[in-house]
Design a protein around this motif. Structure first.
Motif, PDB file in Angstrom:
ATOM      1  N   GLY A  23       8.787  -5.649  13.173  1.00 49.02           N
ATOM      2  CA  GLY A  23       8.172  -5.018  14.333  1.00 49.02           C
ATOM      3  C   GLY A  23       8.622  -3.580  14.431  1.00 49.02           C
ATOM      4  N   PRO A  24       8.332  -2.934  15.547  1.00 52.53           N
ATOM      5  CA  PRO A  24       8.662  -1.509  15.668  1.00 52.53           C
ATOM      6  C   PRO A  24      10.165  -1.202  15.587  1.00 52.53           C
ATOM      7  CG  PRO A  24       7.767  -2.409  17.723  1.00 52.53           C
ATOM      8  CD  PRO A  24       7.526  -3.415  16.676  1.00 52.53           C
ATOM      9  N   ALA A  25      11.028  -2.189  15.811  1.00 50.52           N
ATOM     10  CA  ALA A  25      12.474  -1.933  15.708  1.00 50.52           C
ATOM     11  C   ALA A  25      12.988  -2.124  14.280  1.00 50.52           C
ATOM     12  CB  ALA A  25      13.235  -2.846  16.666  1.00 50.52           C
ATOM     13  N   THR A  26      12.109  -2.585  13.390  1.00 48.82           N
ATOM     14  CA  THR A  26      12.502  -2.784  11.988  1.00 48.82           C
ATOM     15  C   THR A  26      12.862  -1.450  11.340  1.00 48.82           C
ATOM     16  OG1 THR A  26      11.015  -4.678  11.829  1.00 48.82           O
ATOM     17  CG2 THR A  26      11.651  -3.639   9.757  1.00 48.82           C
ATOM     18  N   PRO A  27      13.962  -1.418  10.577  1.00 45.97           N
ATOM     19  CA  PRO A  27      14.331  -0.152   9.934  1.00 45.97           C
ATOM     20  C   PRO A  27      13.344   0.239   8.829  1.00 45.97           C
ATOM     21  CG  PRO A  27      16.161  -1.742   9.892  1.00 45.97           C
ATOM     22  CD  PRO A  27      14.943  -2.483  10.320  1.00 45.97           C
ATOM     23  N   ASP A  28      13.104   1.503   8.742  1.00 41.39           N
ATOM     24  CA  ASP A  28      12.317   2.040   7.640  1.00 41.39           C
ATOM     25  C   ASP A  28      13.062   1.772   6.326  1.00 41.39           C
ATOM     26  OD1 ASP A  28      10.085   4.220   6.883  1.00 41.39           O
ATOM     27  OD2 ASP A  28      11.908   4.612   5.724  1.00 41.39           O
ATOM     28  N   ALA A  29      12.310   1.339   5.290  1.00 40.94           N
ATOM     29  CA  ALA A  29      12.946   0.955   4.019  1.00 40.94           C
ATOM     30  C   ALA A  29      13.704   2.125   3.381  1.00 40.94           C
ATOM     31  CB  ALA A  29      11.880   0.428   3.061  1.00 40.94           C
ATOM     32  N   VAL A  30      13.212   3.318   3.591  1.00 41.08           N
ATOM     33  CA  VAL A  30      13.831   4.483   2.950  1.00 41.08           C
ATOM     34  C   VAL A  30      14.936   5.088   3.812  1.00 41.08           C
ATOM     35  CG1 VAL A  30      13.417   6.784   1.985  1.00 41.08           C
ATOM     36  CG2 VAL A  30      11.686   4.961   1.716  1.00 41.08           C
ATOM     37  N   THR A  31      14.602   5.415   5.060  1.00 40.89           N
ATOM     38  CA  THR A  31      15.568   6.137   5.899  1.00 40.89           C
ATOM     39  C   THR A  31      16.549   5.206   6.602  1.00 40.89           C
ATOM     40  OG1 THR A  31      14.229   6.026   7.895  1.00 40.89           O
ATOM     41  CG2 THR A  31      13.771   7.847   6.385  1.00 40.89           C
ATOM     42  N   GLY A  32      16.155   3.946   6.790  1.00 38.73           N
ATOM     43  CA  GLY A  32      17.010   3.026   7.527  1.00 38.73           C
ATOM     44  C   GLY A  32      16.913   3.169   9.035  1.00 38.73           C
ATOM     45  N   ALA A  33      16.148   4.158   9.494  1.00 40.58           N
ATOM     46  CA  ALA A  33      15.979   4.345  10.934  1.00 40.58           C
ATOM     47  C   ALA A  33      14.847   3.431  11.434  1.00 40.58           C
ATOM     48  CB  ALA A  33      15.626   5.800  11.230  1.00 40.58           C
ATOM     49  N   PRO A  34      14.940   2.941  12.677  1.00 42.36           N
ATOM     50  CA  PRO A  34      13.864   2.084  13.195  1.00 42.36           C
ATOM     51  C   PRO A  34      12.508   2.786  13.101  1.00 42.36           C
ATOM     52  CG  PRO A  34      15.745   2.061  14.674  1.00 42.36           C
ATOM     53  CD  PRO A  34      16.019   3.126  13.654  1.00 42.36           C
ATOM     54  N   LEU A  35      11.486   2.010  12.722  1.00 38.81           N
ATOM     55  CA  LEU A  35      10.160   2.597  12.516  1.00 38.81           C
ATOM     56  C   LEU A  35       9.567   3.164  13.800  1.00 38.81           C
ATOM     57  CD1 LEU A  35       8.724  -0.146  10.139  1.00 38.81           C
ATOM     58  CD2 LEU A  35       8.945   2.289   9.594  1.00 38.81           C
ATOM     59  N   GLY A  36       9.825   2.511  14.926  1.00 43.06           N
ATOM     60  CA  GLY A  36       9.194   2.960  16.171  1.00 43.06           C
ATOM     61  C   GLY A  36       7.684   2.935  16.013  1.00 43.06           C
ATOM     62  N   MET A  37       7.035   4.020  16.426  1.00 42.22           N
ATOM     63  CA  MET A  37       5.577   4.066  16.398  1.00 42.22           C
ATOM     64  C   MET A  37       5.019   4.234  14.981  1.00 42.22           C
ATOM     65  SD  MET A  37       5.311   3.433  19.514  1.00 42.22           S
ATOM     66  CE  MET A  37       3.555   3.486  19.860  1.00 42.22           C
ATOM     67  N   ALA A  38       5.896   4.352  13.980  1.00 44.99           N
ATOM     68  CA  ALA A  38       5.419   4.368  12.590  1.00 44.99           C
ATOM     69  C   ALA A  38       5.108   2.948  12.101  1.00 44.99           C
ATOM     70  CB  ALA A  38       6.460   5.032  11.690  1.00 44.99           C
ATOM     71  N   PHE A  39       5.547   1.941  12.852  1.00 45.03           N
ATOM     72  CA  PHE A  39       5.134   0.577  12.519  1.00 45.03           C
ATOM     73  C   PHE A  39       3.617   0.508  12.695  1.00 45.03           C
ATOM     74  CE2 PHE A  39       4.497  -3.966  13.507  1.00 45.03           C
ATOM     75  CZ  PHE A  39       5.162  -4.542  12.424  1.00 45.03           C
ATOM     76  N   PRO A  40       2.907  -0.118  11.750  1.00 48.63           N
ATOM     77  CA  PRO A  40       1.442  -0.139  11.875  1.00 48.63           C
ATOM     78  C   PRO A  40       0.968  -1.017  13.038  1.00 48.63           C
ATOM     79  CG  PRO A  40       2.155  -1.469  10.007  1.00 48.63           C
ATOM     80  CD  PRO A  40       3.370  -0.757  10.514  1.00 48.63           C
ATOM     81  N   VAL A  41      -0.164  -0.635  13.627  1.00 46.75           N
ATOM     82  CA  VAL A  41      -0.764  -1.469  14.673  1.00 46.75           C
ATOM     83  C   VAL A  41      -1.242  -2.772  14.034  1.00 46.75           C
ATOM     84  CG1 VAL A  41      -2.785  -1.681  16.185  1.00 46.75           C
ATOM     85  CG2 VAL A  41      -1.360   0.373  16.264  1.00 46.75           C
ATOM     86  N   ILE A  42      -0.913  -3.870  14.679  1.00 52.58           N
ATOM     87  CA  ILE A  42      -1.242  -5.179  14.113  1.00 52.58           C
ATOM     88  C   ILE A  42      -2.230  -5.927  15.019  1.00 52.58           C
ATOM     89  CG2 ILE A  42       0.792  -5.567  12.665  1.00 52.58           C
ATOM     90  CD1 ILE A  42       1.242  -7.136  15.855  1.00 52.58           C
ATOM     91  N   THR A  43      -2.766  -7.014  14.495  1.00 53.27           N
ATOM     92  CA  THR A  43      -3.745  -7.812  15.233  1.00 53.27           C
ATOM     93  C   THR A  43      -3.269  -9.268  15.305  1.00 53.27           C
ATOM     94  OG1 THR A  43      -4.968  -8.457  13.255  1.00 53.27           O
ATOM     95  CG2 THR A  43      -5.602  -6.364  14.287  1.00 53.27           C
ATOM     96  N   ILE A  44      -3.977 -10.050  16.079  1.00 51.99           N
ATOM     97  CA  ILE A  44      -3.674 -11.489  16.161  1.00 51.99           C
ATOM     98  C   ILE A  44      -3.850 -12.122  14.776  1.00 51.99           C
ATOM     99  CG2 ILE A  44      -4.359 -13.683  17.205  1.00 51.99           C
ATOM    100  CD1 ILE A  44      -3.116 -11.866  19.299  1.00 51.99           C
ATOM    101  N   ALA A  45      -4.877 -11.699  14.043  1.00 48.40           N
ATOM    102  CA  ALA A  45      -5.101 -12.243  12.692  1.00 48.40           C
ATOM    103  C   ALA A  45      -3.941 -11.886  11.761  1.00 48.40           C
ATOM    104  CB  ALA A  45      -6.422 -11.717  12.125  1.00 48.40           C
ATOM    105  N   ASP A  46      -3.371 -10.697  11.940  1.00 49.73           N
ATOM    106  CA  ASP A  46      -2.198 -10.316  11.141  1.00 49.73           C
ATOM    107  C   ASP A  46      -1.006 -11.226  11.443  1.00 49.73           C
ATOM    108  OD1 ASP A  46      -3.590  -8.179   9.982  1.00 49.73           O
ATOM    109  OD2 ASP A  46      -2.888  -6.742  11.494  1.00 49.73           O
ATOM    110  N   MET A  47      -0.823 -11.526  12.730  1.00 47.86           N
ATOM    111  CA  MET A  47       0.277 -12.434  13.117  1.00 47.86           C
ATOM    112  C   MET A  47       0.119 -13.780  12.407  1.00 47.86           C
ATOM    113  SD  MET A  47       0.343 -11.936  17.278  1.00 47.86           S
ATOM    114  CE  MET A  47       0.612 -10.329  18.044  1.00 47.86           C
ATOM    115  N   VAL A  48      -1.116 -14.258  12.403  1.00 43.28           N
ATOM    116  CA  VAL A  48      -1.402 -15.570  11.815  1.00 43.28           C
ATOM    117  C   VAL A  48      -1.227 -15.520  10.287  1.00 43.28           C
ATOM    118  CG1 VAL A  48      -3.334 -17.152  11.364  1.00 43.28           C
ATOM    119  CG2 VAL A  48      -2.810 -16.408  13.710  1.00 43.28           C
TER     120      VAL A  48
END
Lengths: 373, 373
Positions: free
Chosen positions: B104-129
Motif C-alpha cells: 500500500g502507500p506506506a510500502t517502501p520504494d524498492a530503490v530508495t526505501g522511503a514509503p511510496l506515499g502517493m507514488a503508490f499506484p491507484v488500485i481498484t477492487i478488481a486489483d484487490m481480488v
C-alpha cells in the motif's frame, strides 16, 4: 476572502437596547442588517417577514453583493410573484450570528475594536427571533401579515409563533422541523470539526490575519451540501459520469462530475460566508427543540398560537427534515386547536426543493398569504 | 500515531510475481498480510475467504494488534460459529492498498526505501481480488468453498464471481452494491478533501515526519460514520440527549452525546488507520462499477458465473447501500440463470448491521456455507 466579505456595506440599524440571550448573557446593543421590498401601507398591516436558512442572507430578492448572483428566493419574491411585492412590504433580516452585517462573531468588541471571534456569545433560534422583533419595533411594525421561512427559516417561523403569536397572522413553515435530530447534529458537528481542525482557524481569531480557515469551511460545506440533495437527485444530475475527458485518471483529481461539483460548491461558499458564523449558526440549530421549555410536549409551545393560521410544506425526497417532522408539528398544532394546513409535495431535489422550481410550492405560499398565483 | 501503526508485525507473504493493475501500471512484487483460522483439509476443499470492508483488516476473529479489541467479525467466525472454523479453513487478507501489512502507500520504494506515499499506484477492487487470487495460488488453494464479504467486502465477492467464477462454489454478498452511487462518491470525496486539506498530510509524505494528518482523517471518519448508521438508530441511541452534566454549555464543547460519540469515533480511528490508505481504498470503491466493462449491462459481469451459488443480504435501514442495489444484482444474476437467494433483513443499525447482532444474518451465512446455525 473573509476580510473582503467583511468590507461589504449593508443596510442596517443599530438598536441601543440590550438584547437578552437564552444563554443568560446579553448583547449591550444589536445591529440588524436587512433588505425590504414593496411599500408599507398606511396602517402597517401588509408586512411579511421572510426568515432565511443557515447560509442564507437578507438578499432574498436582490443581487448578492459578494457573488453578484440573483437573490436566493428571487423566484418567490417580487412584483407579481407568490410573495407579491406589489401587495406586501417584504422584510428579510440577516440573522443574529451571521456574517452579512448583523451582529455576529465578526462584530468588533466595543472596547478593543477587535472582532469578537469566539467571544461572541452562543445564540439560539429564539435569540434570532428576539432580535427580529426588536427590528420590527424599531420599524414601527406591530403585527406581521405573515412570517415565512424554509429550513432554519422555518425554525424561526415556529419560534415566532411560540414567542410572539399575537404579532403574526399567518405562519408558513417549509421543509423544516421543531427540533434538530441526532443525525442533523452529527452532520453539523462534522462541519464544525472540519473548521476547527483547520490551523488557519486560529481559535476563531483569523480576521486580522492573512489566513482564514477556507479549507475547513469548504469541507464543512461539502458535507452539508450532500444532505441538501436527494440520492435520486444526485444520481439523475451526475450518476457516475466522468468529467469531460471521460476517462478515469487513476489519480486523485476530480474524476467524477459529482466530485468536481462538490469541490466547486465548497470553494465558492468560502467567498460568501464566514467560518465562525457557520459555527455559531449550526450551534443555534442544534440547540433548537421547541418542546424543550415545555417538558418535551411540543403542543406546549403553541398554547398561545391558536389564532395563527399555519401552513406547512414538506418534500418527499427531503431526508434532512423528513415529512414525519412536519407531521409532528401539525399534530401538536391540531391538539391546541390551531389551524394547520399541511401538504407533502413531491419534488426531486431533496431538502433544497424549497429553493428550487417547484410550482406547487409557489401556489401554496401565495395562497397562505391570501393571494392566488 | 501513523508511525506506530507501521511498526506492527503482521503475518504475510511476499509474492515475487508482477501484479498487473487496472490502471495499466503494475506492482513488481506484492506483499499480502493475512490471518487464517481452522485447518485446511487434505483435498483443500474447505477454504473460505472473507473479504473485509473499507476500514476492516485481516483480524476478522483475532484481537486487533493496535487496539487490542476483538476481531471485527468474532461473532461470525470461530469454532461452532456461523462460519465454523471447526469445519472451514478461513482466510482473511488485508486488502491491497491498506495499512495492515499488505502492499500500500506506506510500502517502501524498492530503490530508495522511503514509503511510496502517493507514488503508490491507484488500485481498484478488481486489483484487490487479483492479489487475493495470487495469495491463494501461493497457498496451493485452487478453489474456494465460499467467498464472503459485507460492504466493500461484498464488492470483492462480486468481483471474484466476475473474474474467477470457476474458483468459487458459493458467494455471499452482504449490504453491498455492484457500483458506487453519486452520493457514495460524494461522501468519499468529502473525506478525501478533509485529509488532503490537513497541512500535516504533506502531499502524502508524512511517514518520516513527526506529523500525520490525524485531524483530517478524524473528520473523514466522522462524516463516513454517520453514513454507516441509520437515522432511527442514531435517534434511539442518542436522540438529543446531553452529556452527563445534562446542561447546555452554550459553547462549542461536545454538549450532545452524539457529538461526543462521533468525536471519539474519529479520534480512535486514527490510532488504527493510515490516511493515505483511506484515500486509496475510497478511490477504489468509487471506481467500482461491475457493469462498466460490459457496456453498462451488469449481467455481462456474471456471464460465466451461472454455476456459483449466490446469497445476497440487504438491510432495510441501510441507506448507504440500499436494498434496491441488491435487487439490481439479483436481477442480473437471474438473467444469466445463476442461483441467487436474496433477503432484505430488518435491523435497526443501518449499514453497520452486517457487523452487529442480527441473528437472522448468522443463520443465512451458516446456511449459505452448507451448515446450520
Amino acid at each position: 476572502m473573509a476580510s473582503l466579505l467583511h468590507q461589504i456595506q449593508h443596510h442596517s440599524v443599530t438598536i441601543a437596547s440590550s438584547l437578552p440571550l437564552d444563554s443568560g448573557q446579553s448583547l449591550p446593543s444589536v445591529t440588524i442588517a436587512y433588505q425590504s421590498y414593496g411599500a408599507l401601507n398606511a396602517d402597517k398591516s401588509n408586512a411579511v417577514l421572510i426568515c432565511h436558512a443557515l447560509t442564507g442572507d437578507q438578499y432574498v430578492a436582490s443581487d448578492h453583493p459578494a457573488t453578484g448572483k440573483p437573490g436566493w428566493w428571487a423566484r418567490m419574491v417580487g412584483p407579481g410573484k407568490p410573495i407579491d411585492t406589489d401587495r406586501f412590504h417584504v422584510i428579510c433580516a440577516n440573522v443574529l450570528g451571521s456574517c452579512m452585517g448583523s451582529s455576529g462573531p465578526a462584530t468588533p468588541d466595543a472596547v478593543t475594536g477587535a472582532p469578537l471571534g469566539m467571544a461572541f456569545p452562543v445564540i439560539t433560534i429564539a435569540d434570532m427571533v428576539r432580535a427580529q422583533a426588536m427590528l420590527l419595533d424599531q420599524l414601527g411594525i406591530e403585527r406581521l401579515h405573515a412570517v415565512v421561512g424554509g429550513s432554519m427559516g422555518g425554525m424561526q417561523v415556529l419560534a415566532w409563533s411560540a414567542a410572539y403569536p399575537e404579532r403574526i397572522a399567518s405562519a408558513v413553515v417549509i421543509a423544516s422541523a421543531a427540533r434538530h435530530s441526532a443525525q442533523n447534529i452529527a452532520f453539523h458537528e462534522v462541519g464544525r470539526q472540519a473548521i476547527m481542525a483547520d490551523p488557519d482557524w486560529q481559535d476563531g481569531q483569523y480576521y486580522a490575519s492573512e489566513r482564514a480557515p477556507t479549507k475547513g469551511l469548504a469541507v464543512a460545506r461539502m458535507a452539508a451540501h450532500i444532505t441538501y440533495l436527494s440520492e435520486e437527485g444526485l444520481t439523475e444530475k451526475f450518476g457516475r459520469r466522468l468529467q469531460a475527458r471521460d476517462i478515469k485518471s487513476f489519480g486523485f483529481d476530480a474524476d467524477f462530475q459529482v466530485e468536481s461539483y462538490l469541490r466547486h460548491q465548497g470553494l465558492a461558499f468560502t467567498d460568501r460566508f464566514d467560518a465562525n458564523a457557520y459555527l455559531y449558526i449550526t450551534r443555534a440549530m442544534d440547540y433548537f427543540d421547541l418542546a424543550d421549555p415545555h417538558d418535551g410536549r411540543l403542543s406546549g409551545a403553541f398554547s398561545a398560537a391558536k389564532d395563527v393560521r399555519f401552513t406547512l410544506v414538506s418534500f418527499d425526497t427531503d431526508w434532512l427534515y423528513p415529512t414525519a417532522e412536519s407531521r409532528r408539528i401539525v399534530q401538536a398544532l391540531q391538539s391546541v386547536g390551531a389551524s394547520a394546513s399541511f401538504v407533502e409535495l413531491s419534488a426531486p431535489f431533496g431538502h433544497d426543493s424549497f429553493l428550487l422550481d417547484v410550482p406547487a410550492l409557489d401556489r401554496i405560499v401565495a395562497g397562505a398569504l391570501g393571494g392566488g398565483f
